[in-house]
Design an enzyme around this catalytic site. Sequence first.
Site, PDB file in Angstrom:
ATOM      1  N   ASP A  43       4.343  -6.768   8.169  1.00 17.61           N
ATOM      2  CA  ASP A  43       5.056  -6.166   6.763  1.00 17.61           C
ATOM      3  C   ASP A  43       5.444  -4.699   6.810  1.00 17.61           C
ATOM      4  OD1 ASP A  43       3.857  -8.351   5.521  1.00 17.61           O
ATOM      5  OD2 ASP A  43       1.984  -7.441   4.872  1.00 17.61           O
ATOM      6  N   TYR A 166     -13.030  -0.294  -9.035  1.00 16.32           N
ATOM      7  CA  TYR A 166     -11.916   0.388  -9.089  1.00 16.32           C
ATOM      8  C   TYR A 166     -11.562   1.774 -10.258  1.00 16.32           C
ATOM      9  CZ  TYR A 166      -6.349   0.423  -9.452  1.00 16.32           C
ATOM     10  OH  TYR A 166      -5.234   0.687  -9.453  1.00 16.32           O
ATOM     11  N   LYS A 170     -10.787   5.775  -8.744  1.00 14.74           N
ATOM     12  CA  LYS A 170      -9.621   6.182  -9.604  1.00 14.74           C
ATOM     13  C   LYS A 170     -10.194   7.608 -10.498  1.00 14.74           C
ATOM     14  CE  LYS A 170      -6.250   3.623  -7.767  1.00 14.74           C
ATOM     15  NZ  LYS A 170      -5.230   4.232  -6.822  1.00 14.74           N
TER      16      LYS A 170
HETATM   17  N1  NAP Z   1       0.270  -2.412  -9.334  1.00 17.56           N
HETATM   18  C1  NAP Z   1      -0.292  -1.771 -10.615  1.00 17.56           C
HETATM   19  O1  NAP Z   1      -0.224  -2.513 -11.557  1.00 17.56           O
HETATM   20  C2  NAP Z   1      -0.923  -0.378 -10.303  1.00 17.56           C
HETATM   21  C3  NAP Z   1      -1.255   0.246 -11.439  1.00 17.56           C
HETATM   22  C4  NAP Z   1      -1.635   1.609 -11.434  1.00 17.56           C
HETATM   23  C5  NAP Z   1      -2.132   1.960 -10.216  1.00 17.56           C
HETATM   24  N2  NAP Z   1      -1.658   1.356  -9.031  1.00 17.56           N
HETATM   25  C6  NAP Z   1      -1.912   1.996  -7.678  1.00 17.56           C
HETATM   26  O2  NAP Z   1      -0.620   1.986  -7.118  1.00 17.56           O
HETATM   27  C7  NAP Z   1      -1.193   2.058  -5.443  1.00 17.56           C
HETATM   28  C8  NAP Z   1      -0.053   0.960  -4.926  1.00 17.56           C
HETATM   29  O3  NAP Z   1      -0.296  -0.190  -5.565  1.00 17.56           O
HETATM   30  P1  NAP Z   1       0.805  -1.553  -5.585  1.00 17.56           P
HETATM   31  O4  NAP Z   1       0.787  -2.107  -6.721  1.00 17.56           O
HETATM   32  O5  NAP Z   1       2.197  -1.102  -4.924  1.00 17.56           O
HETATM   33  O6  NAP Z   1      -0.158  -2.294  -4.366  1.00 17.56           O
HETATM   34  P2  NAP Z   1       0.527  -3.336  -3.086  1.00 17.56           P
HETATM   35  O7  NAP Z   1       1.997  -3.990  -3.854  1.00 17.56           O
HETATM   36  O8  NAP Z   1      -0.510  -4.320  -2.988  1.00 17.56           O
HETATM   37  O9  NAP Z   1       0.804  -2.599  -2.204  1.00 17.56           O
HETATM   38  C9  NAP Z   1      -0.444  -1.652  -1.455  1.00 17.56           C
HETATM   39  C10 NAP Z   1       0.086  -1.168  -0.193  1.00 17.56           C
HETATM   40  O10 NAP Z   1      -1.047  -0.445   0.515  1.00 17.56           O
HETATM   41  C11 NAP Z   1      -1.262  -0.832   1.517  1.00 17.56           C
HETATM   42  N3  NAP Z   1      -2.790  -0.990   1.831  1.00 17.56           N
HETATM   43  C12 NAP Z   1      -3.621  -1.558   1.217  1.00 17.56           C
HETATM   44  N4  NAP Z   1      -5.028  -1.149   1.483  1.00 17.56           N
HETATM   45  C13 NAP Z   1      -4.619  -0.307   2.529  1.00 17.56           C
HETATM   46  C14 NAP Z   1      -5.689   0.533   3.484  1.00 17.56           C
HETATM   47  N5  NAP Z   1      -6.853   0.354   3.269  1.00 17.56           N
HETATM   48  N6  NAP Z   1      -5.023   1.312   4.599  1.00 17.56           N
HETATM   49  C15 NAP Z   1      -3.619   1.194   4.554  1.00 17.56           C
HETATM   50  N7  NAP Z   1      -2.771   0.713   3.669  1.00 17.56           N
HETATM   51  C16 NAP Z   1      -3.516  -0.024   2.802  1.00 17.56           C
HETATM   52  C17 NAP Z   1      -0.669  -2.431   1.725  1.00 17.56           C
HETATM   53  O11 NAP Z   1      -0.585  -2.917   2.896  1.00 17.56           O
HETATM   54  P3  NAP Z   1      -1.575  -3.645   3.750  1.00 17.56           P
HETATM   55  O12 NAP Z   1      -2.345  -4.791   3.022  1.00 17.56           O
HETATM   56  O13 NAP Z   1      -0.918  -4.409   5.004  1.00 17.56           O
HETATM   57  O14 NAP Z   1      -2.594  -2.859   4.462  1.00 17.56           O
HETATM   58  C18 NAP Z   1       0.478  -2.306   0.825  1.00 17.56           C
HETATM   59  O15 NAP Z   1       1.461  -1.521   1.675  1.00 17.56           O
HETATM   60  C19 NAP Z   1      -2.457   1.690  -5.428  1.00 17.56           C
HETATM   61  O16 NAP Z   1      -3.203   2.987  -5.219  1.00 17.56           O
HETATM   62  C20 NAP Z   1      -3.026   1.064  -6.767  1.00 17.56           C
HETATM   63  O17 NAP Z   1      -4.227   1.480  -7.124  1.00 17.56           O
HETATM   64  C21 NAP Z   1      -1.032   0.071  -8.984  1.00 17.56           C
END
Ligand code: NAP
Length: 250
Positions: A43, A166, A170
């Site tokens: 990825d 979660y 947060k």
């Molecule tokens: N999507 C929403 O609705 C939403 C809303 C509010 C806040 N957020 C926050 O925004 C952030 C990004 O979320 P997203 O929606 O973009 O998620 P996503 O599409 O699942 O992307 C998450 C990224 O983090 C990486 N990751 C996960 N666990 C990791 C670890 N332990 N160490 C290093 N990298 C890690 C994943 O790659 P790998 O799996 O390869 O490690 C991926 O690159 C998060 O903190 C989430 O809580 C998301």
Amino acid sequence: MDRFLLGQNAIVTGASKGIGYEIARALLEAGASVVLCGRHQADLDAAVSKLGALTSLSDLSSRYKISAIIADVSNYEQVETLFAFADRQLGRLDILVNNAGSGVFRPVGEMTIEEWDRVIGTNLSGAFYCSRAAVERFRKKEQKGGWIVNISSLAGRNPFAGGAAYNASKFGLNGLSEALMLDHRDENVKVSYIMPGSVDTGFDGKAVAEKSEWKIAPEDIAEIALDILRKPGRTLVSRVEVRPSRPPRK
Ligand SMILES: NC(=O)c1ccc[n+]([C@@H]2O[C@H](COP(=O)([O-])OP(=O)(O)OC[C@H]3O[C@@H](n4cnc5c(N)ncnc54)[C@H](OP(=O)(O)O)[C@@H]3O)[C@@H](O)[C@H]2O)c1
């Protein structure tokens, strides 16, 4: 294009997909060099080659660097490896974006210890480990501070059933962000956190069927992160809440 970050260097955690990828893209387009991390090499490779192929970066190609390394932010040794890699790639560090995040949504009575540890370890301890390593670099005599942007969530303000791990991670990240800001503000270390509502990503491996009509686009969060970094040195946007403007009626 406004290259206001030309010559600056950043680490974005969890940048192979979703919000982190878009923040890395926006930082690069603003002129910064960026180190990405995630847990899966394929990825990361795909993200680096997609970013490298962006026409918006073609006129900058000799002036920025994109590189990536596998690092699980919940593992302190891997965080040390990430920062040592960034030291070699970038020289100095100006910006850290703590974006890597994980979600397990289950009532407390049904949640395993491993699930709890994964969520808290990634979203809260991971942000602490990376922030600690960044502050160590920002405080160096030859450096005049730096900026940490934490990607939190409205779940850090609004508890919901099934959200114990979660929510706790947060809420904790918000507290960490504010205390960290107060700890190091006088050393020109700025700390900001963004609390998005539903963003249109495949968060934590969830398949995305099709583009959502109403969710926040990850590019919009990236734009907000860049707006924060664009503020003059005297001003700190410390917390931003972001909502879908027209979610479906419940
Ligand atoms: N999507 C929403 O609705 C939403 C809303 C509010 C806040 N957020 C926050 O925004 C952030 C990004 O979320 P997203 O929606 O973009 O998620 P996503 O599409 O699942 O992307 C998450 C990224 O983090 C990486 N990751 C996960 N666990 C990791 C670890 N332990 N160490 C290093 N990298 C890690 C994943 O790659 P790998 O799996 O390869 O490690 C991926 O690159 C998060 O903190 C989430 O809580 C998301």
